[in-house]
Design an enzyme around this catalytic site. Sequence first.
Site, PDB file in Angstrom:
ATOM      1  N   ARG A   1       2.020  12.060  -9.531  1.00  0.00           N
ATOM      2  CA  ARG A   1       2.626  10.570  -9.138  1.00  0.00           C
ATOM      3  C   ARG A   1       4.085  10.668  -9.503  1.00  0.00           C
ATOM      4  O   ARG A   1       4.744   9.522  -9.358  1.00  0.00           O
ATOM      5  CB  ARG A   1       1.734   9.711  -9.858  1.00  0.00           C
ATOM      6  CG  ARG A   1       0.305   9.543  -9.666  1.00  0.00           C
ATOM      7  CD  ARG A   1      -0.205   8.394 -10.076  1.00  0.00           C
ATOM      8  NE  ARG A   1      -1.738   8.358 -10.075  1.00  0.00           N
ATOM      9  CZ  ARG A   1      -2.576   8.171  -8.696  1.00  0.00           C
ATOM     10  NH1 ARG A   1      -1.960   7.574  -7.676  1.00  0.00           N
ATOM     11  NH2 ARG A   1      -3.716   8.054  -8.909  1.00  0.00           N
TER      12      ARG A   1
ATOM     13  N   GLU B   1       0.904  -1.243   0.083  1.00  0.00           N
ATOM     14  CA  GLU B   1      -0.094   0.013   0.029  1.00  0.00           C
ATOM     15  C   GLU B   1       0.751   1.329  -0.048  1.00  0.00           C
ATOM     16  O   GLU B   1       1.988   1.176   0.478  1.00  0.00           O
ATOM     17  CB  GLU B   1      -1.014  -0.032   1.264  1.00  0.00           C
ATOM     18  CG  GLU B   1      -1.816   1.095   1.514  1.00  0.00           C
ATOM     19  CD  GLU B   1      -2.859   1.303   0.395  1.00  0.00           C
ATOM     20  OE1 GLU B   1      -2.294   1.518  -0.849  1.00  0.00           O
ATOM     21  OE2 GLU B   1      -4.116   1.424   0.705  1.00  0.00           O
TER      22      GLU B   1
ATOM     23  N   PHE C   1      -1.480  16.297   3.600  1.00  0.00           N
ATOM     24  CA  PHE C   1      -1.752  15.577   2.368  1.00  0.00           C
ATOM     25  C   PHE C   1      -0.481  15.623   1.558  1.00  0.00           C
ATOM     26  O   PHE C   1       0.042  16.574   1.123  1.00  0.00           O
ATOM     27  CB  PHE C   1      -2.950  16.356   1.442  1.00  0.00           C
ATOM     28  CG  PHE C   1      -3.430  15.439   0.433  1.00  0.00           C
ATOM     29  CD1 PHE C   1      -4.664  14.467   0.672  1.00  0.00           C
ATOM     30  CD2 PHE C   1      -2.955  15.378  -0.778  1.00  0.00           C
ATOM     31  CE1 PHE C   1      -5.097  13.721  -0.363  1.00  0.00           C
ATOM     32  CE2 PHE C   1      -3.480  14.634  -1.764  1.00  0.00           C
ATOM     33  CZ  PHE C   1      -4.417  13.640  -1.617  1.00  0.00           C
TER      34      PHE C   1
ATOM     35  N   ASP D   1      -4.399   5.923   5.632  1.00  0.00           N
ATOM     36  CA  ASP D   1      -4.915   7.491   6.312  1.00  0.00           C
ATOM     37  C   ASP D   1      -6.013   6.935   7.265  1.00  0.00           C
ATOM     38  O   ASP D   1      -5.909   6.735   8.405  1.00  0.00           O
ATOM     39  CB  ASP D   1      -5.404   8.224   5.124  1.00  0.00           C
ATOM     40  CG  ASP D   1      -6.113   9.634   5.525  1.00  0.00           C
ATOM     41  OD1 ASP D   1      -5.799   9.773   6.687  1.00  0.00           O
ATOM     42  OD2 ASP D   1      -6.466  10.455   4.710  1.00  0.00           O
TER      43      ASP D   1
HETATM   44  P1  IMP Z   1      -7.611   5.372   3.603  1.00  0.00           P
HETATM   45  O1  IMP Z   1      -8.628   4.244   3.085  1.00  0.00           O
HETATM   46  O2  IMP Z   1      -8.147   6.501   4.292  1.00  0.00           O
HETATM   47  O3  IMP Z   1      -6.489   4.727   4.870  1.00  0.00           O
HETATM   48  O4  IMP Z   1      -6.876   5.883   2.579  1.00  0.00           O
HETATM   49  C1  IMP Z   1      -6.177   5.247   1.835  1.00  0.00           C
HETATM   50  C2  IMP Z   1      -5.802   5.794   0.291  1.00  0.00           C
HETATM   51  O5  IMP Z   1      -6.277   7.065   0.115  1.00  0.00           O
HETATM   52  C3  IMP Z   1      -4.332   5.651  -0.193  1.00  0.00           C
HETATM   53  O6  IMP Z   1      -4.310   4.307  -0.695  1.00  0.00           O
HETATM   54  C4  IMP Z   1      -4.300   6.786  -0.953  1.00  0.00           C
HETATM   55  O7  IMP Z   1      -4.550   6.186  -2.332  1.00  0.00           O
HETATM   56  C5  IMP Z   1      -5.357   7.665  -0.632  1.00  0.00           C
HETATM   57  N1  IMP Z   1      -4.728   8.807   0.057  1.00  0.00           N
HETATM   58  C6  IMP Z   1      -4.760   8.854   1.738  1.00  0.00           C
HETATM   59  N2  IMP Z   1      -4.052  10.051   1.989  1.00  0.00           N
HETATM   60  C7  IMP Z   1      -3.531  10.578   0.963  1.00  0.00           C
HETATM   61  C8  IMP Z   1      -2.576  11.641   0.589  1.00  0.00           C
HETATM   62  O8  IMP Z   1      -2.163  12.486   1.623  1.00  0.00           O
HETATM   63  N3  IMP Z   1      -2.100  11.786  -0.520  1.00  0.00           N
HETATM   64  C9  IMP Z   1      -2.591  10.931  -1.498  1.00  0.00           C
HETATM   65  N4  IMP Z   1      -3.322  10.015  -1.326  1.00  0.00           N
HETATM   66  C10 IMP Z   1      -3.868   9.798  -0.207  1.00  0.00           C
HETATM   67 MG    MG Z   2      -4.937   7.336  -4.470  1.00  0.00          MG
END
Ligand code: IMP
Ligand code: MG
Length: 182
Positions: A171, A105, A158, A109
């Site tokens: 990216r 991964e 972020f 977050d």
């Molecule tokens: P979660 O489900 O909230 O843990 O988010 C995970 C996914 O959200 C990651 O695999 C990322 O694709 C995206 N994401 C979360 N935080 C960020 C960030 O700060 N920058 C870019 N993508 C993020």
């Molecule tokens: Mg993403």
Amino acid sequence: MEGALSDGSGHPILLTASEIARRVTALGQEISKDYSGKEVVFVVTLKGAFVFASDLLRHIESTLDAKVDFVQASSYGNDLVSSGSVRVLGGDTSMIRGRHVLVVEDIIDTGRTIATLIERLHGLDARSVEVVTLLVKDREVPDRPAARYVGFHIPDVFVIGYGLDAAQKYRHLPEVHVLTDK
Ligand code: IMP
Ligand code: MG
């Protein structure tokens, strides 16, 4: 973390390319040692983890019986805040049964993405399911699943670059940057 360097993108650097390279090398060595003699399927989450995975996999020892698969997990769309539901597309389900699975991964977050994937992989009768993530955001989230291998713990900001996007941009940047309004 080596401080607020910047570059042409205008967004301050949080992790330099060399810091990332050192940590990714160490993670590869640790994983190779832990899974030595075992068959392991790396399940890479697209799109964000593609750069991390390609670097990490090249530090997995050639003696390991490793396979690689890809899934697309999306929870954000083009927003910077989580939408709450996670969609998982793709993946060769026949590769999972009875095998040790390591999810690759980019960032954890809220943990919803990884929780959904872990549940799905257990549902496919994986022998074990662990997670390697480049980044974990430091914030209080009740019941957030823990990754066995973590590259860096970062503040709740972020970030972009090294595979991570904001609305599909950035990216390709070799470093991890903090997204600033400008
Ligand atoms: P979660 O489900 O909230 O843990 O988010 C995970 C996914 O959200 C990651 O695999 C990322 O694709 C995206 N994401 C979360 N935080 C960020 C960030 O700060 N920058 C870019 N993508 C993020
Ligand atoms: Mg993403």
